[in-house]
Enzyme design. Structure first.
Site, short mmCIF file in Angstrom:
data_model
loop_
_atom_site.label_atom_id
_atom_site.label_comp_id
_atom_site.label_asym_id
_atom_site.label_seq_id
_atom_site.Cartn_x
_atom_site.Cartn_y
_atom_site.Cartn_z
N CYS A 198 0.83 -1.22 0.00
CA CYS A 198 0.00 0.00 0.00
C CYS A 198 0.85 1.25 0.00
CB CYS A 198 -0.90 0.02 1.22
SG CYS A 198 -2.09 -1.30 1.19
N CYS A 368 13.16 8.66 -8.11
CA CYS A 368 11.81 8.18 -7.82
C CYS A 368 11.48 8.59 -6.38
CB CYS A 368 11.69 6.67 -8.02
SG CYS A 368 12.66 5.72 -6.86
#
Ligand SMILES: [Zn+2]
Length: 413
Positions: A198, A368
């Site tokens: 998640c 990232c």
């Protein structure tokens, strides 16, 4: 006329208060007084007081389960509150088990809650699990799934297993009535870099809500010995088109190393070693590159201030790029960069820089969120663009490191 405790009906083990409280449930033919009494004297262990564990616990306590155990090492964070609804703004920073236990006791003062504010580990799992009738896997990582599976097989406990990611969820009951265990279906863990959670991939709060509530339902049915339990079946929930599907699972594997006919796993092993990944998703850093293939966020900051021309490639998803991005960075998500169209977009940027730079060797710095995908992207680009003269490096620790070491006003998510 009110009746004191001395006047209570003695023909069953529910007192008048309980009869009144659970009356709407007791009159359901599947439950009855016998079922309600069974729930009252039952215990359920929930591993993870998060997105799945909160709704599961809430409904189990609502239904009158007598004893709930909660295992979680973590504290409540602000980014939990969209889905972990036993916690509230006042619980931020508190251990999740404490926050959840307080909320559950507000709902039902008769409840017994056992709080285990620790990580579930090979050293403590069997001791904790043996005290409960049913176990709910509301964890979020592969190492804990294998640990829990083996511990439940070794202790003979049914395991109600759920998961949720983005818009999808899954649910089944392992090790129940001769059905398979998790290892029967997945003898080997997936490579750690292929596992999404998640924290990286996101989740719509309602989705674990749906699955967690269904975990409570399955646990109740297991306790009642109900026939319709999801043993040997997997429920798939797709929240994007609101569809539930049931698939039949492969039957128990006779050669399964833990539940088969001649098991080789007879005690708990080192699951972090077995899975190659840690249960704590916060330090789930991978290391694919050598140090000379990487720069730090601080080095990047210096380069951004210098005259050096380079391509700053951000390989996060478009949605994440929209949340926040460094100036002059170009967004080509890793999933696109793997394709021809993505490589063309990157080449186009390189050509642009080549025109405006005196350097023969153009640098591409890949960025990232936390420095995992950027390493994968560097590996990919080095192989796909090897005919170009490029200096491709990743930014260690990604944007999180940028916030921590360069600019603490840059948003973190
Ligand atoms: Zn098995």
């Amino acid at each position: 006329m009110t009746s004191g405790s001395g006047d209570e009906v003695k023909t069953n083990s529910l007192n008048n208060k309980e009869i009144a409280r659970y009356s709407r449930q007791i009159i359901v033919p599947d439950i009855g007084v016998k079922g309600q009494t069974r729930l009252k004297t039952s215990s359920v262990l929930i591993i993870g007081a998060g997105g799945l564990g909160c709704p599961a616990a809430l409904y189990l306590v609502g239904a009158g389960i007598g004893h709930i155990g909660l295992v979680d090492y973590d504290v409540v964070e602000e980014n939990n509150l969209h889905r972990q609804l036993l916690h509230d703004e006042g619980s931020i920073g508190k251990p999740k088990v404490t926050s959840a236990a307080e909320a559950l006791k507000r709902l039902n003062t008769d409840l017994k809650v056992s709080e285990f504010c620790c990580a579930l580990e090979s050293s403590n799992a069997l001791g904790i699990i043996k005290r409960f009738d049913v176990v709910i896997d509301a964890s979020d990582n592969v190492a804990t799934r294998y640990l829990l599976n083996d511990a439940c097989v070794l202790s003979g406990k049914p395991l109600v297993s759920g998961s949720a990611l983005q818009m999808e969820g899954q649910l089944t009951v392992y090790n129940y009535k001769g059905g398979p265990c998790y290892r029967c279906l997945y003898p080997q863990p997936p490579p750690p870099e292929t596992v999404n959670n998640c924290s990286d991939a996101g989740v719509l709060g309602v989705v674990p809500g749906v699955i967690g509530v269904l975990q409570a339902l399955e646990a109740i049915k297991v306790l009642l010995g109900h026939n319709g339990t999801l043993g040997s079946r997997l429920l798939l929930f797709d929240g994007s088109d609101t569809q539930f599907r049931n698939v039949k699972l492969r039957s128990k594997n006779g050669d399964c190393v833990v539940c088969g006919t001649s098991p080789t796993i007879t005690e708990l092993i080192d699951y972090v070693e077995f899975c190659g990944s840690s249960p704590n998703d916060k330090d789930k850093g991978i290391k694919l590159l050598n140090d000379d293939e990487r720069i730090t966020a601080q080095e990047l900051a210096r380069k951004m201030k210098s005259d050096e021309k380079f391509v700053l490639l951000d390989v996060r998803s478009n949605g994440e790029f929209e949340i926040c991005a460094l100036p002059d960075s170009v967004n080509v998500p890793l999933s696109i960069a793997e394709k021809e169209i993505g490589l063309d977009m990157i080449k186009e940027q390189i050509v642009k820089i080549q025109h405006s730079s005196d350097h023969e060797r153009i640098s591409v710095y890949v960025l990232c969120r936390r420095g995992n995908d950027s390493q994968k992207a560097v590996r990919l680009l080095k192989s796909k663009l090897q005919d170009l003269s490029l200096n491709i490096k990743d930014v260690k620790g990604g944007l999180h490191s940028w916030t921590h070491t360069v600019d603490d006003t840059f948003p973190i998510y």
